[in-house]
Design a protein around this motif. Structure first.
Motif, PDB file in Angstrom:
ATOM      1  N   VAL A   1       0.839  -1.206   0.000  1.00 39.58           N
ATOM      2  CA  VAL A   1       0.000   0.000   0.000  1.00 39.58           C
ATOM      3  C   VAL A   1       0.873   1.255   0.000  1.00 39.58           C
ATOM      4  CG1 VAL A   1      -1.626   1.360   1.381  1.00 39.58           C
ATOM      5  CG2 VAL A   1      -1.996  -1.091   1.069  1.00 39.58           C
ATOM      6  N   GLU A   2       1.926   1.259   0.794  1.00 41.60           N
ATOM      7  CA  GLU A   2       2.816   2.423   0.852  1.00 41.60           C
ATOM      8  C   GLU A   2       3.466   2.686  -0.499  1.00 41.60           C
ATOM      9  OE1 GLU A   2       6.377   4.115   3.752  1.00 41.60           O
ATOM     10  OE2 GLU A   2       6.154   1.955   3.450  1.00 41.60           O
ATOM     11  N   GLU A   3       3.986   1.644  -1.143  1.00 47.09           N
ATOM     12  CA  GLU A   3       4.619   1.811  -2.449  1.00 47.09           C
ATOM     13  C   GLU A   3       3.607   2.271  -3.489  1.00 47.09           C
ATOM     14  OE1 GLU A   3       6.389  -1.931  -3.287  1.00 47.09           O
ATOM     15  OE2 GLU A   3       8.019  -1.703  -1.816  1.00 47.09           O
ATOM     16  N   MET A   4       2.406   1.696  -3.452  1.00 46.03           N
ATOM     17  CA  MET A   4       1.389   2.068  -4.424  1.00 46.03           C
ATOM     18  C   MET A   4       0.950   3.516  -4.254  1.00 46.03           C
ATOM     19  SD  MET A   4      -0.454   1.166  -6.991  1.00 46.03           S
ATOM     20  CE  MET A   4      -0.567  -0.613  -7.084  1.00 46.03           C
ATOM     21  N   GLU A   5       0.742   3.950  -3.023  1.00 43.66           N
ATOM     22  CA  GLU A   5       0.307   5.330  -2.794  1.00 43.66           C
ATOM     23  C   GLU A   5       1.385   6.321  -3.222  1.00 43.66           C
ATOM     24  OE1 GLU A   5      -1.347   6.359   0.971  1.00 43.66           O
ATOM     25  OE2 GLU A   5      -3.305   5.646   0.289  1.00 43.66           O
ATOM     26  N   ASN A   6       2.647   5.995  -2.980  1.00 38.91           N
ATOM     27  CA  ASN A   6       3.727   6.881  -3.410  1.00 38.91           C
ATOM     28  C   ASN A   6       3.769   6.997  -4.927  1.00 38.91           C
ATOM     29  OD1 ASN A   6       4.617   7.502  -0.829  1.00 38.91           O
ATOM     30  ND2 ASN A   6       6.048   5.784  -0.745  1.00 38.91           N
ATOM     31  N   LYS A   7       3.566   5.879  -5.628  1.00 43.91           N
ATOM     32  CA  LYS A   7       3.557   5.905  -7.094  1.00 43.91           C
ATOM     33  C   LYS A   7       2.375   6.714  -7.620  1.00 43.91           C
ATOM     34  CE  LYS A   7       5.909   1.457  -7.763  1.00 43.91           C
ATOM     35  NZ  LYS A   7       5.753   0.050  -8.240  1.00 43.91           N
ATOM     36  N   ILE A   8       1.192   6.483  -7.060  1.00 53.05           N
ATOM     37  CA  ILE A   8       0.003   7.205  -7.516  1.00 53.05           C
ATOM     38  C   ILE A   8       0.125   8.682  -7.198  1.00 53.05           C
ATOM     39  CG2 ILE A   8      -2.463   7.500  -7.117  1.00 53.05           C
ATOM     40  CD1 ILE A   8      -2.749   4.519  -6.858  1.00 53.05           C
ATOM     41  N   ARG A   9       0.667   9.003  -6.026  1.00 46.20           N
ATOM     42  CA  ARG A   9       0.842  10.412  -5.659  1.00 46.20           C
ATOM     43  C   ARG A   9       1.783  11.107  -6.646  1.00 46.20           C
ATOM     44  NH1 ARG A   9       2.480   9.508  -0.994  1.00 46.20           N
ATOM     45  NH2 ARG A   9       0.507   9.622   0.130  1.00 46.20           N
ATOM     46  N   GLY A  10       2.872  10.432  -7.031  1.00 47.18           N
ATOM     47  CA  GLY A  10       3.797  11.002  -8.011  1.00 47.18           C
ATOM     48  C   GLY A  10       3.151  11.157  -9.380  1.00 47.18           C
ATOM     49  N   THR A  11       2.344  10.174  -9.780  1.00 46.17           N
ATOM     50  CA  THR A  11       1.662  10.252 -11.073  1.00 46.17           C
ATOM     51  C   THR A  11       0.650  11.381 -11.092  1.00 46.17           C
ATOM     52  OG1 THR A  11       1.922   7.851 -11.360  1.00 46.17           O
ATOM     53  CG2 THR A  11       0.302   8.956 -12.752  1.00 46.17           C
ATOM     54  N   LEU A  12      -0.127  11.518 -10.022  1.00 45.92           N
ATOM     55  CA  LEU A  12      -1.100  12.611  -9.945  1.00 45.92           C
ATOM     56  C   LEU A  12      -0.404  13.964  -9.992  1.00 45.92           C
ATOM     57  CD1 LEU A  12      -3.518  11.234  -7.196  1.00 45.92           C
ATOM     58  CD2 LEU A  12      -4.110  11.687  -9.581  1.00 45.92           C
TER      59      LEU A  12
ATOM     60  N   GLU B   1       2.431  14.642 -11.407  1.00 44.66           N
ATOM     61  CA  GLU B   1       2.949  14.875 -12.751  1.00 44.66           C
ATOM     62  C   GLU B   1       1.841  15.198 -13.749  1.00 44.66           C
ATOM     63  OE1 GLU B   1       5.394  12.406 -16.224  1.00 44.66           O
ATOM     64  OE2 GLU B   1       5.247  11.616 -14.190  1.00 44.66           O
ATOM     65  N   ILE B   2       0.741  14.440 -13.666  1.00 42.75           N
ATOM     66  CA  ILE B   2      -0.343  14.612 -14.640  1.00 42.75           C
ATOM     67  C   ILE B   2      -1.083  15.920 -14.427  1.00 42.75           C
ATOM     68  CG2 ILE B   2      -2.572  13.713 -15.407  1.00 42.75           C
ATOM     69  CD1 ILE B   2      -1.525  10.922 -14.947  1.00 42.75           C
ATOM     70  N   TYR B   3      -1.541  16.164 -13.189  1.00 39.55           N
ATOM     71  CA  TYR B   3      -2.416  17.299 -12.943  1.00 39.55           C
ATOM     72  C   TYR B   3      -1.648  18.591 -12.674  1.00 39.55           C
ATOM     73  CZ  TYR B   3      -6.023  13.773 -12.804  1.00 39.55           C
ATOM     74  OH  TYR B   3      -6.859  12.741 -13.143  1.00 39.55           O
ATOM     75  N   PHE B   4      -0.731  18.541 -11.721  1.00 35.35           N
ATOM     76  CA  PHE B   4      -0.045  19.777 -11.360  1.00 35.35           C
ATOM     77  C   PHE B   4       1.041  20.136 -12.377  1.00 35.35           C
ATOM     78  CE2 PHE B   4      -1.610  17.798  -7.454  1.00 35.35           C
ATOM     79  CZ  PHE B   4      -2.438  18.807  -7.004  1.00 35.35           C
ATOM     80  N   GLY B   5       1.803  19.142 -12.818  1.00 33.54           N
ATOM     81  CA  GLY B   5       2.837  19.422 -13.813  1.00 33.54           C
ATOM     82  C   GLY B   5       2.256  19.901 -15.123  1.00 33.54           C
ATOM     83  N   LYS B   6       1.189  19.233 -15.587  1.00 34.38           N
ATOM     84  CA  LYS B   6       0.560  19.627 -16.848  1.00 34.38           C
ATOM     85  C   LYS B   6      -0.069  21.004 -16.740  1.00 34.38           C
ATOM     86  CE  LYS B   6      -0.611  18.600 -21.076  1.00 34.38           C
ATOM     87  NZ  LYS B   6       0.404  18.424 -22.122  1.00 34.38           N
ATOM     88  N   THR B   7      -0.705  21.277 -15.609  1.00 36.31           N
ATOM     89  CA  THR B   7      -1.305  22.602 -15.407  1.00 36.31           C
ATOM     90  C   THR B   7      -0.236  23.687 -15.416  1.00 36.31           C
ATOM     91  OG1 THR B   7      -3.099  21.639 -14.090  1.00 36.31           O
ATOM     92  CG2 THR B   7      -2.717  24.002 -13.857  1.00 36.31           C
TER      93      THR B   7
END
Length: 279
Positions: A219-230, A232-238
């Motif tokens: 769960v910890e590894e998955m949340e860190n990956k999803i947090r990084g993806t979010l 990159e996708i939302y804040f980085g793209k914006t």
């Protein structure tokens, strides 16, 4: 036709703001009533919070701790409203559930500094197999004119190997995130979306409590990956879009730099052309 409508409805729900999932889902069901059951079972909704008055702790509501119109508290193992024949985990799983709630309560406090978490486990028909869900919710308090909410739903299936020394874990995680700001300097901005990821892994099991450590690691590894993806996708793209439509450098300065760049390139080109050997 129904399958195509369901695919279109799910595709539409993925593109709509997470904070409006309940109203949008209700509108879709009104439009296509025959998709009601499929939509309710396929669309993850924001988690709701209830309070266990017997122990004075909050817990999260979902389909996995619901029986009829009652919800089971992970702290007291009692349904609210009360019901006598509600499903509860076996004695072995209940002990794991208690340990899991204690462990993820610490995890939530360390990573989110607040919010609510709940862990629910249940037995599967296959021998040596069980499943569970880890829920985490953190809502912003609206301070500094920033609102937002993080909802994570981690469904895990565990199959113990015949040797009893290892187990296979299958984790399906969904995270819903939305942020809203309303400031005089930047105006109103809404960001939101959801991601679903899945991972499978084998791990050693020394004792029954090892399951909590193995699941926690996943769960910890998955949340860190999803947090990084979010991020990159939302804040980085914006950020890229904003930088593309607005520049902090005045336009005349940009034009002057461009002319200077072109003049230097032209001068270097003439010099190289007149003396190709560099002499």
């Amino acid at each position: 036709m129904t399958e195509q409508q369901l695919d279109c409805a799910l595709d539409l729900m993925r593109r709509l703001p997470p904070q409006q999932i309940e109203s949008n889902l209700s509108d879709l069901i009104d439009l296509v009533p025959r998709l009601c059951e499929d939509l309710l079972s396929s669309v993850d909704q924001p988690l709701k919070v209830a309070r266990d008055r017997s122990v004075g702790k909050d817990y999260l509501l979902c389909d996995y701790n619901r029986d009829g119109d009652s919800y089971r508290s992970p702290w007291s193992n009692v349904y609210d409203p009360p019901m006598e024949d509600g499903g509860v985990p076996s004695e072995r799983l209940r002990k794991l559930e208690i340990d899991g709630n204690a462990a993820f309560d610490l995890y939530r406090e360390m990573y989110f500094e607040g919010g609510v978490s709940s862990v629910y486990l249940w037995d599967l028909d296959q021998h040596g197999a069980f499943a569970g869900v880890i829920l985490i919710k953190k809502a912003g308090d609206g301070s500094q004119k920033i609102k937002g909410c993080w909802d994570s739903i981690h469904v895990v299936e565990v199959l113990e190997k015949s040797t009893g020394r290892s187990a296979h874990y299958k984790l399906t995680s969904t995270v819903m995130l939305w942020l809203q700001t309303d400031k005089a300097t930047s105006g109103t901005m809404n960001l939101g979306g959801s991601l679903t990821r899945q991972v499978e892994s084998d791990a050693a099991v020394a004792e029954s409590g090892s399951h909590i450590a193995n699941i926690g690691r996943l769960v910890e590894e998955m949340e860190n990956k999803i947090r990084g993806t979010l991020n990159e996708i939302y804040f980085g793209k914006t950020r890229d879009i904003v930088n593309g439509v607005r520049s902090v450098q005045p336009l005349p300065d940009q034009q002057q730099q461009l002319r200077l760049k072109n003049e230097l390139a032209s001068a270097l080109s003439r010099r190289t052309g007149s003396n190709p050997l560099g002499k």
